[in-house]
Design a protein around this motif. Structure first.
Motif, PDB file in Angstrom:
ATOM      1  N   HIS A  66       0.858  -1.177   0.000  1.00 33.88           N
ATOM      2  CA  HIS A  66       0.000   0.000   0.000  1.00 33.88           C
ATOM      3  C   HIS A  66       0.899   1.233   0.000  1.00 33.88           C
ATOM      4  CE1 HIS A  66      -3.336  -2.358   2.171  1.00 33.88           C
ATOM      5  NE2 HIS A  66      -3.864  -1.939   1.029  1.00 33.88           N
ATOM      6  N   ALA A  67       0.604   2.222  -0.829  1.00 33.09           N
ATOM      7  CA  ALA A  67       1.392   3.457  -0.806  1.00 33.09           C
ATOM      8  C   ALA A  67       1.389   4.044   0.608  1.00 33.09           C
ATOM      9  CB  ALA A  67       0.837   4.448  -1.814  1.00 33.09           C
ATOM     10  N   ASN A  68       0.247   3.987   1.278  1.00 30.94           N
ATOM     11  CA  ASN A  68       0.115   4.567   2.624  1.00 30.94           C
ATOM     12  C   ASN A  68       0.919   3.814   3.677  1.00 30.94           C
ATOM     13  OD1 ASN A  68      -1.583   6.479   1.646  1.00 30.94           O
ATOM     14  ND2 ASN A  68      -3.471   5.410   2.261  1.00 30.94           N
ATOM     15  N   CYS A  69       1.196   2.539   3.414  1.00 30.54           N
ATOM     16  CA  CYS A  69       1.981   1.758   4.368  1.00 30.54           C
ATOM     17  C   CYS A  69       3.468   1.936   4.080  1.00 30.54           C
ATOM     18  CB  CYS A  69       1.649   0.273   4.257  1.00 30.54           C
ATOM     19  SG  CYS A  69      -0.020  -0.130   4.762  1.00 30.54           S
ATOM     20  N   LEU A  70       3.812   2.031   2.793  1.00 33.78           N
ATOM     21  CA  LEU A  70       5.217   2.089   2.402  1.00 33.78           C
ATOM     22  C   LEU A  70       5.846   3.438   2.734  1.00 33.78           C
ATOM     23  CD1 LEU A  70       7.511   0.573   0.997  1.00 33.78           C
ATOM     24  CD2 LEU A  70       6.720   1.518  -1.175  1.00 33.78           C
ATOM     25  N   LEU A  71       5.072   4.496   2.554  1.00 35.39           N
ATOM     26  CA  LEU A  71       5.626   5.841   2.713  1.00 35.39           C
ATOM     27  C   LEU A  71       6.273   6.084   4.087  1.00 35.39           C
ATOM     28  CD1 LEU A  71       6.013   8.410   1.071  1.00 35.39           C
ATOM     29  CD2 LEU A  71       3.912   9.283   2.088  1.00 35.39           C
ATOM     30  N   PRO A  72       5.562   5.798   5.194  1.00 39.46           N
ATOM     31  CA  PRO A  72       6.193   6.039   6.505  1.00 39.46           C
ATOM     32  C   PRO A  72       7.453   5.207   6.704  1.00 39.46           C
ATOM     33  CG  PRO A  72       3.858   5.445   6.753  1.00 39.46           C
ATOM     34  CD  PRO A  72       4.206   5.267   5.310  1.00 39.46           C
ATOM     35  N   TRP A  73       7.480   4.012   6.126  1.00 40.20           N
ATOM     36  CA  TRP A  73       8.653   3.139   6.213  1.00 40.20           C
ATOM     37  C   TRP A  73       9.845   3.799   5.499  1.00 40.20           C
ATOM     38  CZ3 TRP A  73       9.996  -1.625   8.326  1.00 40.20           C
ATOM     39  CH2 TRP A  73      11.169  -2.209   7.808  1.00 40.20           C
ATOM     40  N   LEU A  74       9.605   4.267   4.271  1.00 37.52           N
ATOM     41  CA  LEU A  74      10.698   4.847   3.487  1.00 37.52           C
ATOM     42  C   LEU A  74      11.179   6.168   4.072  1.00 37.52           C
ATOM     43  CD1 LEU A  74       9.558   4.133  -0.176  1.00 37.52           C
ATOM     44  CD2 LEU A  74      11.081   2.802   1.279  1.00 37.52           C
ATOM     45  N   GLN A  75      10.303   6.812   4.846  1.00 37.41           N
ATOM     46  CA  GLN A  75      10.723   8.057   5.479  1.00 37.41           C
ATOM     47  C   GLN A  75      11.608   7.804   6.696  1.00 37.41           C
ATOM     48  OE1 GLN A  75       6.852   9.769   5.870  1.00 37.41           O
ATOM     49  NE2 GLN A  75       7.053  10.999   4.007  1.00 37.41           N
ATOM     50  N   LYS A  76      11.658   6.534   7.133  1.00 38.29           N
ATOM     51  CA  LYS A  76      12.511   6.188   8.269  1.00 38.29           C
ATOM     52  C   LYS A  76      13.794   5.502   7.835  1.00 38.29           C
ATOM     53  CE  LYS A  76       9.254   5.605  12.073  1.00 38.29           C
ATOM     54  NZ  LYS A  76       7.980   5.236  11.441  1.00 38.29           N
ATOM     55  N   THR A  77      13.696   4.679   6.796  1.00 38.33           N
ATOM     56  CA  THR A  77      14.860   3.886   6.420  1.00 38.33           C
ATOM     57  C   THR A  77      14.933   3.758   4.903  1.00 38.33           C
ATOM     58  OG1 THR A  77      16.072   1.880   6.940  1.00 38.33           O
ATOM     59  CG2 THR A  77      13.709   1.634   6.623  1.00 38.33           C
ATOM     60  N   SER A  78      15.958   3.089   4.406  1.00 31.12           N
ATOM     61  CA  SER A  78      16.158   3.071   2.955  1.00 31.12           C
ATOM     62  C   SER A  78      16.366   1.659   2.421  1.00 31.12           C
ATOM     63  CB  SER A  78      17.343   3.952   2.590  1.00 31.12           C
ATOM     64  OG  SER A  78      18.453   3.648   3.403  1.00 31.12           O
ATOM     65  N   SER A  79      15.480   0.749   2.850  1.00 33.30           N
ATOM     66  CA  SER A  79      15.546  -0.577   2.260  1.00 33.30           C
ATOM     67  C   SER A  79      14.140  -1.151   2.152  1.00 33.30           C
ATOM     68  CB  SER A  79      16.427  -1.498   3.104  1.00 33.30           C
ATOM     69  OG  SER A  79      15.896  -1.606   4.392  1.00 33.30           O
ATOM     70  N   CYS A  80      13.999  -2.142   1.275  1.00 29.83           N
ATOM     71  CA  CYS A  80      12.699  -2.785   1.097  1.00 29.83           C
ATOM     72  C   CYS A  80      12.311  -3.508   2.386  1.00 29.83           C
ATOM     73  CB  CYS A  80      12.785  -3.776  -0.058  1.00 29.83           C
ATOM     74  SG  CYS A  80      11.354  -4.865  -0.160  1.00 29.83           S
ATOM     75  N   PRO A  81      11.079  -3.314   2.882  1.00 32.39           N
ATOM     76  CA  PRO A  81      10.663  -3.980   4.125  1.00 32.39           C
ATOM     77  C   PRO A  81      10.704  -5.499   4.013  1.00 32.39           C
ATOM     78  CG  PRO A  81       9.014  -2.360   3.425  1.00 32.39           C
ATOM     79  CD  PRO A  81      10.026  -2.468   2.323  1.00 32.39           C
ATOM     80  N   LEU A  82      10.618  -6.021   2.809  1.00 31.28           N
ATOM     81  CA  LEU A  82      10.588  -7.476   2.642  1.00 31.28           C
ATOM     82  C   LEU A  82      11.973  -8.071   2.429  1.00 31.28           C
ATOM     83  CD1 LEU A  82       7.749  -8.880   0.407  1.00 31.28           C
ATOM     84  CD2 LEU A  82       8.120  -9.179   2.838  1.00 31.28           C
ATOM     85  N   CYS A  83      12.690  -7.586   1.419  1.00 29.89           N
ATOM     86  CA  CYS A  83      13.948  -8.255   1.062  1.00 29.89           C
ATOM     87  C   CYS A  83      15.158  -7.411   1.424  1.00 29.89           C
ATOM     88  CB  CYS A  83      13.968  -8.590  -0.424  1.00 29.89           C
ATOM     89  SG  CYS A  83      14.085  -7.136  -1.483  1.00 29.89           S
ATOM     90  N   ARG A  84      14.948  -6.221   1.972  1.00 36.60           N
ATOM     91  CA  ARG A  84      16.011  -5.329   2.420  1.00 36.60           C
ATOM     92  C   ARG A  84      16.910  -4.843   1.291  1.00 36.60           C
ATOM     93  NH1 ARG A  84      18.536  -7.301   7.903  1.00 36.60           N
ATOM     94  NH2 ARG A  84      18.387  -5.106   8.392  1.00 36.60           N
ATOM     95  N   ALA A  85      16.429  -4.916   0.058  1.00 35.39           N
ATOM     96  CA  ALA A  85      17.178  -4.330  -1.052  1.00 35.39           C
ATOM     97  C   ALA A  85      17.388  -2.850  -0.750  1.00 35.39           C
ATOM     98  CB  ALA A  85      16.401  -4.507  -2.348  1.00 35.39           C
ATOM     99  N   GLU A  86      18.602  -2.365  -0.982  1.00 38.45           N
ATOM    100  CA  GLU A  86      18.895  -0.980  -0.615  1.00 38.45           C
ATOM    101  C   GLU A  86      18.334   0.001  -1.630  1.00 38.45           C
ATOM    102  OE1 GLU A  86      23.062  -0.768   0.149  1.00 38.45           O
ATOM    103  OE2 GLU A  86      22.765  -1.445   2.211  1.00 38.45           O
ATOM    104  N   LEU A  87      17.850   1.107  -1.118  1.00 44.95           N
ATOM    105  CA  LEU A  87      17.253   2.140  -1.950  1.00 44.95           C
ATOM    106  C   LEU A  87      18.100   3.407  -1.841  1.00 44.95           C
ATOM    107  CD1 LEU A  87      13.634   1.467  -0.684  1.00 44.95           C
ATOM    108  CD2 LEU A  87      14.627   0.706  -2.839  1.00 44.95           C
TER     109      LEU A  87
END
Ligand SMILES: [Zn+2]
Ligand SMILES: [Zn+2]
Length: 152
Positions: free
Chosen positions: A98-119
């Motif tokens: 969900h865009a609404n779920c992903l956004l707060p995550w990306l604002q805290k850290t820089s990796s995929c919540p599932l596979c931890r691929a770096e962003l």
């Protein structure tokens, strides 16, 4: 009843908040028991936590509206099924949320919540550290390839 620590005559941990003894004790325990894995635990001591994902990158994320056909799958962050009309965002690793779920995550850290691929981040020091790590890894791969070509 005596505690495990009393029975084994352990010194109590120093609870001075300025010395991270709990972590050090934990590290020592892992080393003593043969469970220390540099690549997993060195981060506890040497590395700072990842910075947020670059806001440019967040803005350009691929998003789409859930259509009726896609309502079978669910969001790995909130675990709720996608409903028609909701917005989902996909990362380059092809995981979507969900865009609404992903956004707060990306604002805290820089990796995929599932596979931890770096962003990508907008932190130059962090980016430099990632480049150095990659160079080290490439060098290891080179050495392995060389080893294999000599002894393989
Ligand atoms: Zn969600
Ligand atoms: Zn991923």
């Amino acid at each position: 009843m005596t505690s495990y620590f009393e029975e084994h005559n352990c010194e109590p941990l120093n609870d001075n908040p300025n010395t991270p003894d709990n972590l050090l004790e934990f590290a020592r325990f892992l080393i003593l028991t043969g469970n220390w894995r540099d690549e997993e635990f060195s981060g506890l001591f040497n590395e700072r936590p990842p910075p947020p994902t670059s806001s440019d990158f967040i803005e350009k994320l691929e998003t789409m509206e859930v259509s009726k056909e896609e309502t079978g799958s669910s969001c790995p962050i909130c675990l709720k099924g996608y409903e028609a009309g909701e917005t989902i965002s996909s990362l380059p690793c092809k995981h979507s949320f969900h865009a609404n779920c992903l956004l707060p995550w990306l604002q805290k850290t820089s990796s995929c919540p599932l596979c931890r691929a770096e962003l990508p981040t907008s932190d130059p020091d962090w980016e430099e550290m990632k480049r150095q790590k990659k160079r080290e890894k490439d060098r290891e791969t080179d050495i392995e390839a060389l080893h294999d070509s000599m002894f393989g």
